[in-house]
Design a protein around this motif. Structure first.
Motif, PDB file in Angstrom:
ATOM      1  N   ARG A  15      -7.086  -6.742  15.218  1.00 44.35           N
ATOM      2  CA  ARG A  15      -7.256  -7.661  15.689  1.00 44.35           C
ATOM      3  C   ARG A  15      -9.277  -7.954  16.319  1.00 44.35           C
ATOM      4  NH1 ARG A  15      -3.213  -7.437  19.292  1.00 44.35           N
ATOM      5  NH2 ARG A  15      -4.698  -6.845  21.043  1.00 44.35           N
ATOM      6  N   ARG A  18      -9.967  -8.235  11.756  1.00 46.82           N
ATOM      7  CA  ARG A  18      -9.739  -9.136  11.344  1.00 46.82           C
ATOM      8  C   ARG A  18     -10.565 -10.565  12.049  1.00 46.82           C
ATOM      9  NH1 ARG A  18      -3.343 -10.802  13.222  1.00 46.82           N
ATOM     10  NH2 ARG A  18      -4.418 -12.755  11.453  1.00 46.82           N
ATOM     11  N   TYR A  22     -13.167 -12.978   9.258  1.00 44.34           N
ATOM     12  CA  TYR A  22     -13.126 -13.932   9.254  1.00 44.34           C
ATOM     13  C   TYR A  22     -14.498 -15.134   9.561  1.00 44.34           C
ATOM     14  CZ  TYR A  22     -11.897 -19.238  10.322  1.00 44.34           C
ATOM     15  OH  TYR A  22     -11.974 -20.351  10.224  1.00 44.34           O
ATOM     16  N   LEU A  29      -7.835 -12.107   7.192  1.00 45.93           N
ATOM     17  CA  LEU A  29      -5.922 -11.215   6.991  1.00 45.93           C
ATOM     18  C   LEU A  29      -5.153 -11.466   7.273  1.00 45.93           C
ATOM     19  CD1 LEU A  29      -8.693  -8.120   7.234  1.00 45.93           C
ATOM     20  CD2 LEU A  29      -7.517  -9.402   4.682  1.00 45.93           C
ATOM     21  N   SER A  34      -2.359  -4.304   7.948  1.00 49.33           N
ATOM     22  CA  SER A  34      -3.273  -3.920   8.912  1.00 49.33           C
ATOM     23  C   SER A  34      -3.846  -2.783   8.190  1.00 49.33           C
ATOM     24  CB  SER A  34      -2.441  -3.635  10.107  1.00 49.33           C
ATOM     25  OG  SER A  34      -2.834  -2.469  10.614  1.00 49.33           O
TER      26      SER A  34
END
Length: 280
Positions: A15, A18, A22, A29, A34
């Motif tokens: 998390r 990602r 971003y 993603l 993963s």
């Protein structure tokens, strides 16, 4: 996460990864990526002597190593391309260039996600094959966020089997064949490579430099990696970078009709600028 992994990579790490990707380059993603993220980065984490991904992400968060951030982005961006991929775009490019061949100005084309260069050289081959087009009035720009693929693109060296979409006349005119230890390779001729300018460019940068207006922009199979607001912002930037009646080529799975009113469809994943944006 898999117990067989020697480097600890938790759901929380993914998390966080990602979110970092971003914020850095706007790529979103999805939950299924993963394993891809782990496999592309784990070698680097091992090289740095780390035993868990959280330490690597902490290193990136420290913002002390811009080169490491570039490695991170390079590893997680996807670069799938080919010579004359989606050939109908090059047919439209040829017609568009011929319509403007008599104009007393430079014809400008931007490959905005050039990857390893096949798209940019396909553009060059298409336009340099037109006797009506003055080479001195042609400007080709190519960019990508990934510095590794940009270097490959600038070198213009490929395995010969990647050139299946090229006919023998194109190979003879625009490429050199490798001999000896370079057998099985081809290289774009220097005069063609010199026609192109390569730059690193981040499409989600808040402020774009003034690059002038282009007649055509290729940005294929890139918008799919961004969320809708980011897509809309990029499209508005493109609208400021195109000549009136300029063309924008997108990938086969990209549709922008509900994101931006500056463009009108004029073919398969081809759009014409009909509502030019005013520069700020």
């Amino acid at each position: 996460m898999s117990a067989e992994r020697d480097i600890k990579f938790t759901a929380a790490d993914f998390r966080r990864l990602r979110q970092m990707l971003y914020q850095r380059v706007g790529i979103a993603l999805n939950d299924s990526k993963s394993h891809m993220a782990y496999s592309r980065l784990v070698k680097r984490v091992r090289q740095l002597g780390m035993r868990q991904f959280s330490d690597y992400l902490d290193l990136l968060d420290s913002n002390v190593d811009e080169e490491e951030w570039q490695h991170f982005v390079n590893a997680l961006t996807t670069n799938l391309t080919a010579f004359f991929r989606e050939p109908h775009h090059f047919d439209l490019l040829r017609l568009h260039a011929l319509e403007r061949a008599g104009q007393d100005r430079v014809y400008r084309v931007w490959s905005a996600a050039v990857s390893t260069g096949e798209e940019a050289y396909s553009i060059a081959i298409t336009l340099l094959s037109l006797p009506q087009l003055n080479r001195k009035r042609l400007e080709l720009v190519a960019s990508d966020i990934d510095t590794r693929v940009l270097s490959h693109a600038a070198d213009g060296i490929y395995d010969a089997d990647r050139a299946k979409a090229l006919d023998e006349a194109q190979l003879k005119r625009f490429f050199l064949r490798g001999v000896g230890r370079n057998a099985g390779k081809i290289r774009v001729r220097r005069d063609v490579r010199d026609q192109l300018s390569f730059y690193q460019f981040n499409l989600i940068a808040a402020q774009w430099p003034d690059m002038g207006r282009f007649d055509v922009i290729f940005c294929r199979n890139v918008l799919i990696y961004f969320d809708k607001p980011t897509q809309a912002a990029i499209l508005q930037h493109f609208a400021t970078c195109l000549q009136p009646d300029g063309l924008l080529f997108l990938g086969h799975s990209e549709n922008i009709q509900h994101l931006c009113d500056a463009f009108q469809s004029c073919g398969r994943t081809a759009y014409r600028l009909v509502n030019p944006a005013v520069r700020g």
